[in-house]
Design an enzyme around this catalytic site. Structure first.
Site, PDB file in Angstrom:
ATOM      1  N   HIS A 155       5.244   4.990  -4.226  1.00 43.08           N
ATOM      2  CA  HIS A 155       5.451   4.409  -2.904  1.00 43.08           C
ATOM      3  C   HIS A 155       6.522   3.336  -3.070  1.00 43.08           C
ATOM      4  CE1 HIS A 155       1.168   5.742  -1.644  1.00 43.08           C
ATOM      5  NE2 HIS A 155       2.063   6.562  -1.143  1.00 43.08           N
ATOM      6  N   GLU A 158       6.463  -0.722  -3.024  1.00 45.84           N
ATOM      7  CA  GLU A 158       5.571  -1.462  -3.921  1.00 45.84           C
ATOM      8  C   GLU A 158       6.352  -1.957  -5.134  1.00 45.84           C
ATOM      9  OE1 GLU A 158       2.336   1.393  -4.199  1.00 45.84           O
ATOM     10  OE2 GLU A 158       2.058   1.332  -2.021  1.00 45.84           O
ATOM     11  N   ARG A 213       7.914   3.617   2.612  1.00 42.22           N
ATOM     12  CA  ARG A 213       6.873   4.022   1.676  1.00 42.22           C
ATOM     13  C   ARG A 213       7.065   5.442   1.148  1.00 42.22           C
ATOM     14  NH1 ARG A 213       0.965   3.930   1.051  1.00 42.22           N
ATOM     15  NH2 ARG A 213       0.059   5.960   1.476  1.00 42.22           N
ATOM     16  N   ARG A 231       0.007  11.877  -0.868  1.00 47.47           N
ATOM     17  CA  ARG A 231      -0.894  12.723  -0.092  1.00 47.47           C
ATOM     18  C   ARG A 231      -0.451  14.177  -0.243  1.00 47.47           C
ATOM     19  NH1 ARG A 231      -2.545   8.363   0.022  1.00 47.47           N
ATOM     20  NH2 ARG A 231      -3.467   7.114   1.716  1.00 47.47           N
ATOM     21  N   HIS A 282       0.336   1.260  -8.285  1.00 45.25           N
ATOM     22  CA  HIS A 282       0.606   0.986  -6.876  1.00 45.25           C
ATOM     23  C   HIS A 282       0.443  -0.501  -6.630  1.00 45.25           C
ATOM     24  CE1 HIS A 282       0.276   5.130  -5.067  1.00 45.25           C
ATOM     25  NE2 HIS A 282      -0.323   5.362  -6.227  1.00 45.25           N
ATOM     26  N   SER A 283       0.830  -0.951  -5.434  1.00 43.86           N
ATOM     27  CA  SER A 283       0.401  -2.288  -5.006  1.00 43.86           C
ATOM     28  C   SER A 283       0.147  -2.199  -3.495  1.00 43.86           C
ATOM     29  CB  SER A 283       1.488  -3.344  -5.315  1.00 43.86           C
ATOM     30  OG  SER A 283       2.555  -3.281  -4.389  1.00 43.86           O
ATOM     31  N   TYR A 334     -10.897   4.016   0.632  1.00 47.28           N
ATOM     32  CA  TYR A 334     -11.124   4.936   1.741  1.00 47.28           C
ATOM     33  C   TYR A 334     -10.899   6.352   1.232  1.00 47.28           C
ATOM     34  CZ  TYR A 334      -6.150   3.664   1.651  1.00 47.28           C
ATOM     35  OH  TYR A 334      -4.879   3.336   1.256  1.00 47.28           O
ATOM     36  N   GLU A 356      -3.980  -0.686  -8.399  1.00 47.60           N
ATOM     37  CA  GLU A 356      -3.293  -1.397  -7.315  1.00 47.60           C
ATOM     38  C   GLU A 356      -3.074  -2.812  -7.850  1.00 47.60           C
ATOM     39  OE1 GLU A 356      -2.346  -0.608  -4.172  1.00 47.60           O
ATOM     40  OE2 GLU A 356      -3.349   1.271  -3.688  1.00 47.60           O
TER      41      GLU A 356
END
Lengths: 395, 191
Positions: A155, A158, A213, A231, A282-283, A334, A356
């Protein structure tokens, strides 16, 4: 010592300050001398005189504010910064404590590959806009040794992840041969590091939209651009937690592996055939997660992954007290389908973890550069803990 | 009847984000920036025909009074079925927060003394920098975003202020200060 800024309102107050200036026993050091009412007066006051000077100003109704609360702190910090900067100059011309462009990052990858015989820069594919996907291969020998995968920046916004990946690459390379743990790790296993997994998005965050992103692929039939590369993996693809709308930031794409950035990694890992760990950065949020994201049931190796995750989080915390929460993706944040570590896990790579990094929302994606190295250092301790476990289990 | 939640996981963190938004809106200002240090405890109660209520214990930090720890309790009620109604929030701060009178006055005087109306953008900038003179403006943005976050949150969203894209001081004929902000909010769950 404190530094005060005094705002005089009239000539009378200026005269008062000039009187103060003449009192030598106070040892006042005027950085800006009192001259005219409109101009601020800055004065350094030794600790012993602070209270009496303030009392004097207050009794005269002269307004002041504290410019520097504790001068020693400021000087100490500056000295430290300069020493660190000098240290950085000596060891490399690349400033790991700053954010860089893609060009600069690629240059540093070349530099690392040229400086260390066991580090090679390889290209595993091309992005949508035809930028090379460069991976650093750390290998001290053998033939297709069991391997560890580490990527950052899938992403693009990040930024602390690409920056940390560079620091980590340099750390591993420079510590091989002197650090017992890294040495034994690289003597048994290979490491593949992809510092910029989404170069098109990364360039876009520099040139046009810092908050971008996704990838930058054109989507047939839509004015919107880009697919969420996390995704797009073939793990519960198209399920909950991903959008089928091209304009969404979590658009999963027309099909699994539609994004060349994802397909290139999938093909590389499948062709290699001997990866034991898949780690991705990630962040932000300070989390250390393992599968699954696409479903809310526990993976078969839940106990081992939870335990290893906690040990890694503990290592991270040992440095600066930064806390990372541990758990499955689904329970911790999630449900999200089509994620990379779900794919790697379901394809036989047991040690699959997603980090993250800092922070928890205060700066979010815009983490100040002075936190890059602390973030990289603490993250490295967590990664190392996991890698050591993988090494021990793979031999 | 209230279920204990792991404070480290997002369902609790989402409710905490709402409480923080509300609190920043109520108590924040150019001289006070409140941030969440830790969510100590979270419980959830499902109330028939009403909604889901979260009970939270939070540890906060006032950025201009960092050495102190501020404790606070909050109740966040997400009304059942309603997509348009803001969560109902109650917050109790333990003890007194540091006075902002001096800082507010300084900010007010400084802005009033500007020759032209203040205009700024990208706070923080791409590298996370906030110029010191814009810190109060940034803190004020947290107040505004706090209101937006509180009003627009549901049980399934987690909003953060990502960046102040643009801020412009509005010229006024009275002595009040007015700023128009364009803010970028990041919604975590839908990313």
């Amino acid at each position: 010592h404190q530094v005060l800024r005094i705002k005089t309102k009239n000539e009378e107050e200026v005269k008062q300050l000039q009187l103060l200036e003449s009192l030598e026993h106070l040892q006042l050091d005027f950085w800006i001398n009192p001259s005219a009412p409109a101009l601020p007066v800055d004065v350094r006051i030794p600790a012993a005189s602070v209270q009496s000077v303030k009392a004097f100003l207050e009794s005269q109704g002269i307004e002041y504010s504290i410019l520097i609360e504790d001068l020693q702190d400021v000087l100490d910090k500056e000295k430290q910064d300069m020493a660190e900067s000098a240290q950085r100059q000596r060891s490399s011309s690349f400033d790991f404590g700053a954010y860089h462009t893609l060009e600069d990052i690629n240059e540093e990858l070349d530099h690392l590959a040229s400086e260390y015989s066991f580090v090679k820069k390889i290209q595993i594919g091309e992005s949508y806009e035809k930028r090379p996907l460069y991976v650093l291969k750390f290998s001290t020998g053998g033939s297709n040794r069991p391997a560890i995968w580490l990527d950052a920046g899938i992403h693009s916004r990040e930024w602390v992840t690409q920056a940390s990946a560079l620091w980590i690459a340099n750390k591993i390379a420079s510590d091989y041969g002197t650090d017992a743990s890294i040495t034994s790790l690289l003597d048994k296993m290979d490491l593949f590091l992809l510092p910029v997994a989404n170069p098109d998005g990364f360039v876009y965050t520099h040139t046009s939209n810092r908050m971008w992103r996704k990838t930058r692929s054109k989507i047939p039939g839509s004015i919107c651009v880009g697919v969420d590369p996390n995704r797009n993996w073939d793990a519960g693809f198209g399920g909950p937690g991903a959008s089928n709308k091209p304009c969404s930031d979590s658009y999963h794409g027309p099909s699994a592996n539609s994004e060349v950035e994802v397909k290139s990694v999938v093909d590389f890992i499948k062709n290699h055939g001997n990866f034991k760990a898949f780690l991705t950065l990630h962040s932000y949020s300070q989390l250390l997660m393992y599968p699954y994201g696409y479903k809310c049931t526990r993976p078969n190796d839940y106990a081992e992954l939870e335990s290893l995750g906690r040990a890694a989080a503990s290592s991270i915390r040992s440095l600066y007290g930064t806390t990372f929460q541990v758990g499955t993706i689904c329970k911790t944040i999630y449900q999200a389908s089509g994620g990379s570590i779900d794919w790697s896990y379901d394809n036989g790579i047991k040690y699959s973890f997603a980090f993250e990094l800092r922070d928890t929302g205060r700066y979010g994606f815009l983490l100040p550069a002075n936190q890059i190295i602390p973030a990289a250092k603490e993250t490295w301790l967590g990664l190392k803990r996991i890698m050591e476990h993988v090494r021990d289990k793979s031999s | 009847r209230a279920m204990e939640l792991p404070p480290s996981h997002f369902p609790a963190a989402r409710a905490a984000a709402v409480a923080m938004g509300y609190l920043r809106y109520l108590r924040g200002g150019p001289g006070r920036g409140l941030h969440l240090r830790e969510l100590r405890r979270a419980r959830r109660q499902d109330i028939d025909d009403v909604g889901h209520k979260y009970y939270l214990e939070l540890e906060l930090e006032d950025v201009l009074d960092k050495d102190r720890t501020v404790s606070c309790t909050a109740e966040v009620l997400y009304p059942l079925g309603s997509k348009t109604s803001a969560p109902d929030v109650q917050v109790t701060v333990q003890g007194e927060l540091r006075s902002t009178e001096e800082a507010d006055k300084e900010f007010y005087n400084r802005i009033r003394s500007l020759e032209k109306e203040l205009v700024a953008e990208n706070i923080p900038d791409s590298h996370g920098n906030v110029p010191p003179e814009l810190e109060p403006i940034h803190r004020l943005a947290w107040v505004a975003s706090g209101y937006l976050i509180w009003q627009n949150s549901t049980e399934n969203t987690k909003f953060h202020l990502a960046q102040v894209k643009h801020v412009k001081q509005v010229k006024r004929s009275d002595e009040d200060l007015q700023f128009d902000y364009v803010l970028l909010l990041h919604e975590m769950v839908s990313q």
